[in-house]
Design an enzyme around this catalytic site. Structure first.
Site, short mmCIF file in Angstrom:
data_model
loop_
_atom_site.label_atom_id
_atom_site.label_comp_id
_atom_site.label_asym_id
_atom_site.label_seq_id
_atom_site.Cartn_x
_atom_site.Cartn_y
_atom_site.Cartn_z
N LEU A 223 -28.87 15.74 40.29
CA LEU A 223 -27.67 14.98 40.65
C LEU A 223 -27.20 15.45 42.02
O LEU A 223 -27.06 16.65 42.24
CB LEU A 223 -26.54 15.24 39.64
CG LEU A 223 -26.74 14.76 38.20
CD1 LEU A 223 -25.59 15.25 37.32
CD2 LEU A 223 -26.84 13.24 38.12
N HIS A 224 -26.99 14.50 42.93
CA HIS A 224 -26.44 14.91 44.22
C HIS A 224 -25.56 13.85 44.87
O HIS A 224 -25.02 14.07 45.95
CB HIS A 224 -27.55 15.33 45.18
CG HIS A 224 -28.38 14.18 45.69
ND1 HIS A 224 -29.36 13.60 44.94
CD2 HIS A 224 -28.36 13.51 46.87
CE1 HIS A 224 -29.92 12.62 45.65
NE2 HIS A 224 -29.33 12.55 46.82
#
Ligand code: UD1
Length: 382
Positions: A223-224
């Site tokens: 996740l970014h």
């Protein structure tokens, strides 16, 4: 920092020179097969030359150098070393430095891949100097203007001459935008060329043993995106929901640098979340290949899971890669963490679609691109 473009001495100064632009992690696996395919044509007498320009948008070894080494990508001819900054700062720095390079040594064509800031900045810079632009992965659209990548896709395609596409959906998007048929080249997916070329070399990371990972009994998460990771409260609720929805299984979480910034402020995370550094290519895809499932907000990962047949849950409201949902193993659930539990319940109940592989994702895309480049630059055997 620059050195002579590859093939310079053997091809003569008037041979067409292609700038191949790479700036950020998801670019590296896309350029590798193109370079390989051009080199293969050169070995057959083609006059095409290339110059590899790294913008320096990603600069950590973990985000950049490891990929060059594992994927056998040659050292960049030029590194613009732009480093971190806001969207506008990075864009401006890349444009200024790439323009200086082009003024010093013009290229015949600028080839950009994907949708990162470097893609857009170099495409615009080249086109303003009347250097034609080829865009690999052209035409894909999420429709979500809140993502910088969507702006990058639209701006890049607005100044592109040669559109290399991964899907019929992308072709249709381009046609709707008035791009003439003869400029659209449906060639497939270079990221998948790389995956297929390296499938037999994938290898377990060093922590595989110490974390006691077992195939099919852990998840991988990446996740970014700002929507998921930029606020502490929001990110915490995602992490708690993930830890709960996986029914006690381990979740290997390679942490992107921007994610690390928010994470460092969060204490007391569930023990089944195993935080690790960003992984090199071979280790990351080994983890994915053997996972029970993947939770992500990346676009590229959804293509890789589709080809490897691994269930993938995407925490985004939209995707620019609808074929991963329609044909592949990907499911879009939005960014509300309450959706995680019922979604993974279906996975645990063996109700996930099996999926199949989209057309032309066959490992030969780089060859098709090199052949077209040779044709449009008229650089066949001389
Ligand atoms: C970029 C791409 C995104 C891609 C992602 C994959 C754009 C607009 N976005 O987002 O499409 O999915 O890369 O990684 O181009 N940083 C480091 N070390 C590095 C690189 C970055 O510490 O090697 C830090 C930067 O200082 C910054 C943050 O990570 O604070 C984000 O980096 P940035 O290049 O701005 O974009 P990404 O979020 O990585």
């Amino acid at each position: 920092m620059d050195r002579q473009p590859a093939g310079h001495s053997t091809s003569g100064d008037n041979a067409p020179l292609i700038d191949i632009i790479a700036g950020a992690r998801p670019n590296f696996m896309k350029i590798a097969p193109i370079i390989r395919a051009i080199d293969a044509r050169r070995a057959q007498g083609s006059r095409l030359r290339w110059r590899l320009v790294h913008t320096g948008q990603h600069y950590d070894a973990r985000m950049s150098a490891d990929f060059f080494e594992q994927l056998n990508i040659p050292e960049p001819d030029v590194n613009l070393e732009v480093g971190s900054g806001s969207q506008a700062e990075q864009t401006a720095a890349i444009m200024i430095r790439y323009e200086q390079l082009l003024m010093k040594q013009r290229s015949s064509l600028c080839l950009v891949v994907g949708d990162v800031t470097s893609t857009m900045a170099c495409a615009i810079t080249a086109q303003k100097l009347c250097i034609p632009v080829a865009h690999v992965e052209a035409g894909i659209r999420s429709g979500d203007w809140r993502m910088p990548e969507e702006i990058n896709r639209m701006a890049t395609d607005a100044v592109t001459n040669y559109f290399f596409t991964t899907s019929e959906v992308a072709n249709d998007n381009l046609r709707r935008n008035g791009v003439p048929e003869e400029r659209i080249f449906f060639v497939g997916n270079t990221m998948i060329d790389t995956l297929l070329a390296h499938m037999s070399r994938l290898r377990a990371p060093a922590f595989w043993e110490t974390m006691a990972l077992v195939p099919g009994e852990y998840f991988v998460m990446t996740l970014h995106r700002p929507a998921n990771v930029d606020t502490e409260a929001g990110f915490r609720s995602v992490l708690l929901a993930v830890a709960d929805a996986v029914r006690g299984m381990k979740v290997v979480f390679p942490v992107h640098p921007r994610t690390a910034k928010t994470l460092s402020a969060l204490g007391g995370l569930p023990p089944n979340l195993l935080l690790v550094e960003p992984q090199p290519y071979l280790e990351f895809n080994y983890l994915v290949k053997h996972a029970k499932g993947v939770i992500t907000d990346s676009g590229g990962v959804t293509e890789e899971t589709t080809v490897m047949g691994v269930p993938c849950v995407t925490m985004r409201d939209s995707t620019e890669r609808p074929e991963t949902v329609d044909i592949g193993t990907n499911e879009l659930i939005g960014t509300d963490p309450v959706r995680l539990r019922p979604t993974l319940d279906r996975l645990f109940a063996n109700q996930w679609r099996r999926g199949s592989i989209p057309p032309l994702w066959d490992g030969r895309t780089g060859e098709r691109i090199a052949a077209e480049l040779e044709r449009v630059l008229d650089a066949g055997n001389s």
